[in-house]
Design a protein around this motif. Structure first.
Motif, short mmCIF file in Angstrom:
data_model
loop_
_atom_site.label_atom_id
_atom_site.label_comp_id
_atom_site.label_asym_id
_atom_site.label_seq_id
_atom_site.Cartn_x
_atom_site.Cartn_y
_atom_site.Cartn_z
N ALA A 141 0.83 -1.21 0.00
CA ALA A 141 0.00 0.00 0.00
C ALA A 141 0.86 1.26 0.00
CB ALA A 141 -0.93 0.00 1.21
N THR A 142 1.88 1.29 0.84
CA THR A 142 2.71 2.50 0.93
C THR A 142 3.55 2.71 -0.33
OG1 THR A 142 4.46 1.34 2.14
CG2 THR A 142 2.77 2.49 3.45
N ILE A 143 4.02 1.62 -0.92
CA ILE A 143 4.79 1.75 -2.16
C ILE A 143 3.91 2.29 -3.27
CG2 ILE A 143 5.94 0.44 -4.00
CD1 ILE A 143 7.17 -1.31 -1.78
N LEU A 144 2.69 1.78 -3.39
CA LEU A 144 1.76 2.28 -4.42
C LEU A 144 1.45 3.75 -4.20
CD1 LEU A 144 -0.68 -0.76 -4.75
CD2 LEU A 144 1.09 -0.03 -6.37
N LEU A 145 1.24 4.13 -2.95
CA LEU A 145 0.97 5.53 -2.65
C LEU A 145 2.19 6.41 -2.97
CD1 LEU A 145 -1.00 5.11 0.69
CD2 LEU A 145 -1.92 5.97 -1.47
N ALA A 146 3.38 5.95 -2.60
CA ALA A 146 4.59 6.72 -2.88
C ALA A 146 4.81 6.87 -4.39
CB ALA A 146 5.80 6.06 -2.23
N LEU A 147 4.56 5.80 -5.14
CA LEU A 147 4.71 5.89 -6.59
C LEU A 147 3.72 6.88 -7.19
CD1 LEU A 147 5.31 2.12 -7.53
CD2 LEU A 147 6.97 4.01 -7.57
N ARG A 148 2.50 6.88 -6.68
CA ARG A 148 1.50 7.86 -7.15
C ARG A 148 1.96 9.27 -6.81
NH1 ARG A 148 -2.75 9.88 -9.05
NH2 ARG A 148 -4.44 10.88 -7.93
N ALA A 149 2.45 9.47 -5.60
CA ALA A 149 2.93 10.80 -5.21
C ALA A 149 4.11 11.23 -6.08
CB ALA A 149 3.33 10.80 -3.73
N LEU A 150 5.03 10.32 -6.35
CA LEU A 150 6.18 10.64 -7.20
C LEU A 150 5.73 10.97 -8.63
CD1 LEU A 150 8.71 7.97 -5.93
CD2 LEU A 150 9.00 10.46 -5.81
N ALA A 151 4.74 10.24 -9.13
CA ALA A 151 4.21 10.51 -10.48
C ALA A 151 3.57 11.90 -10.53
CB ALA A 151 3.21 9.44 -10.88
N LEU A 152 2.80 12.24 -9.52
CA LEU A 152 2.17 13.57 -9.49
C LEU A 152 3.23 14.66 -9.39
CD1 LEU A 152 -0.87 12.86 -7.13
CD2 LEU A 152 -0.95 13.32 -9.59
N ALA A 153 4.24 14.42 -8.58
CA ALA A 153 5.33 15.41 -8.44
C ALA A 153 6.10 15.53 -9.75
CB ALA A 153 6.26 15.01 -7.30
N GLY A 154 6.33 14.41 -10.40
CA GLY A 154 7.05 14.42 -11.67
C GLY A 154 6.32 15.19 -12.75
N ARG A 155 5.00 15.18 -12.70
CA ARG A 155 4.19 15.96 -13.66
C ARG A 155 4.01 17.40 -13.22
NH1 ARG A 155 -0.81 12.33 -13.78
NH2 ARG A 155 0.40 10.75 -12.76
N GLY A 156 4.53 17.72 -12.04
CA GLY A 156 4.39 19.08 -11.53
C GLY A 156 2.99 19.41 -11.07
N ASN A 157 2.24 18.39 -10.69
CA ASN A 157 0.85 18.57 -10.29
C ASN A 157 0.76 18.68 -8.76
OD1 ASN A 157 -1.91 18.61 -10.11
ND2 ASN A 157 -2.23 16.90 -11.50
N GLY A 158 1.19 19.83 -8.25
CA GLY A 158 1.19 20.07 -6.82
C GLY A 158 -0.20 20.09 -6.22
N ALA A 159 -1.17 20.59 -7.00
CA ALA A 159 -2.55 20.66 -6.49
C ALA A 159 -3.09 19.25 -6.23
CB ALA A 159 -3.44 21.39 -7.47
N ALA A 160 -2.84 18.32 -7.17
CA ALA A 160 -3.31 16.95 -6.98
C ALA A 160 -2.55 16.27 -5.85
CB ALA A 160 -3.16 16.15 -8.28
N LEU A 161 -1.28 16.58 -5.73
CA LEU A 161 -0.46 16.01 -4.65
C LEU A 161 -1.00 16.46 -3.30
CD1 LEU A 161 2.04 14.25 -4.23
CD2 LEU A 161 3.42 16.29 -4.36
N THR A 162 -1.34 17.72 -3.20
CA THR A 162 -1.91 18.23 -1.95
C THR A 162 -3.30 17.64 -1.70
OG1 THR A 162 -0.64 20.26 -2.10
CG2 THR A 162 -2.61 20.33 -0.73
N ARG A 163 -4.11 17.57 -2.75
CA ARG A 163 -5.47 17.03 -2.61
C ARG A 163 -5.43 15.57 -2.15
NH1 ARG A 163 -7.17 16.65 -7.86
NH2 ARG A 163 -6.51 14.49 -7.80
#
Length: 185
Positions: A141-163
Motif C-alpha cells: 500500500a505504501t509503495i503504491l501511494l509513494a509511486l502515485r505521489a512521485l508521479a504527481l510530483a514528476g508531472r508538476g501537479n502540486g494541487a493533486a499532490l496536496t489534494r
C-alpha cells in the motif's frame, strides 16, 4: 485503493471479533467451570501482530495517520506538496525497512525452529508467516501511494499532490462526519 483499505479493515475486524469471542469464552469457562483454555493471551499477541500492519495500511490509504498540520495548512501550496511527497516516500521507506526486518525474523525463526514459550508451544513460523503477509500488505500500500505521489510530483501537479496526500483538515473531517450521518439517516 479504497477497496484495498476496506478489505484490510474487514479482515482486521473479523480477527478482533473472533478474538473477543475466544476471550469471552475463556472468561466464562474460568468463572463458571474453573477451567482455562490456556493460551488466549498468546492468541491475542498473534492477532495484534498480524492486525497492526493491516491497520497501518488502512491508515495510510485513508490519510488517517497523525501529522501535525498546524503549520502545514499555512504554508504555500508548493511547500505543502513537497512535504506531502516527503511524507508518502518516507512512509514507504519505513514500511520497506519493517518488511525487511519481518522477513529476516521469519527466516531466523525457520532456521532455528523456534517455538513459543507458552503451554501450546506453537511453532512461531506460523503466526510469523501471517505477520509477514500483513507487513507485505502494508508495504505494498505504501509503495503504491509513494509511486502515485512521485508521479504527481514528476508531472508538476502540486494541487493533486496536496489534494490526495495532505492530512485531512477539520473541514474535511466535518464533511465526512456529516455525510456519514446523512447516509445513516
Amino acid at each position: 485503493m479504497k477497496t484495498y483499505s476496506r478489505i484490510c479493515a474487514i479482515v482486521f475486524g473479523l480477527m478482533m471479533t473472533a478474538l473477543c469471542v475466544v476471550i469471552a469464552a475463556e472468561t466464562i469457562l474460568r468463572k463458571l467451570l474453573n477451567h482455562s483454555l490456556a493460551g488466549v493471551d498468546e492468541l491475542s499477541g498473534y492477532a495484534i501482530a498480524i492486525g497492526a500492519p493491516l491497520c497501518f495500511a488502512v491508515t495510510a490509504v485513508e490519510r488517517s495517520h497523525i501529522r501535525i498540520n498546524l503549520l502545514h495548512m499555512r504554508m504555500p501550496e508548493r511547500a505543502q506538496a513537497v512535504l506531502n511527497l516527503l511524507s508518502a516516500v518516507s512512509l514507504a521507506a519505513l514500511a520497506i525497512f519493517l518488511a525487511v526486518f519481518t522477513v529476516r525474523t521469519v527466516q531466523e525463526t525457520q532456521m532455528f525452529g523456534s517455538v513459543a514459550q507458552t503451554p501450546w508451544m506453537t511453532p512461531l513460523i506460523w503466526p510469523q508467516m501471517f505477520w509477514m503477509i500483513g507487513m507485505g500488505v502494508f508495504t505494498l500500500a505504501t509503495i503504491l501511494l509513494a509511486l502515485r505521489a512521485l508521479a504527481l510530483a514528476g508531472r508538476g501537479n502540486g494541487a493533486a499532490l496536496t489534494r490526495d496526500f495532505a492530512p485531512e483538515t477539520v473541514e474535511d473531517e466535518l464533511e465526512a462526519e456529516l455525510s456519514d450521518l446523512e447516509a445513516r439517516a
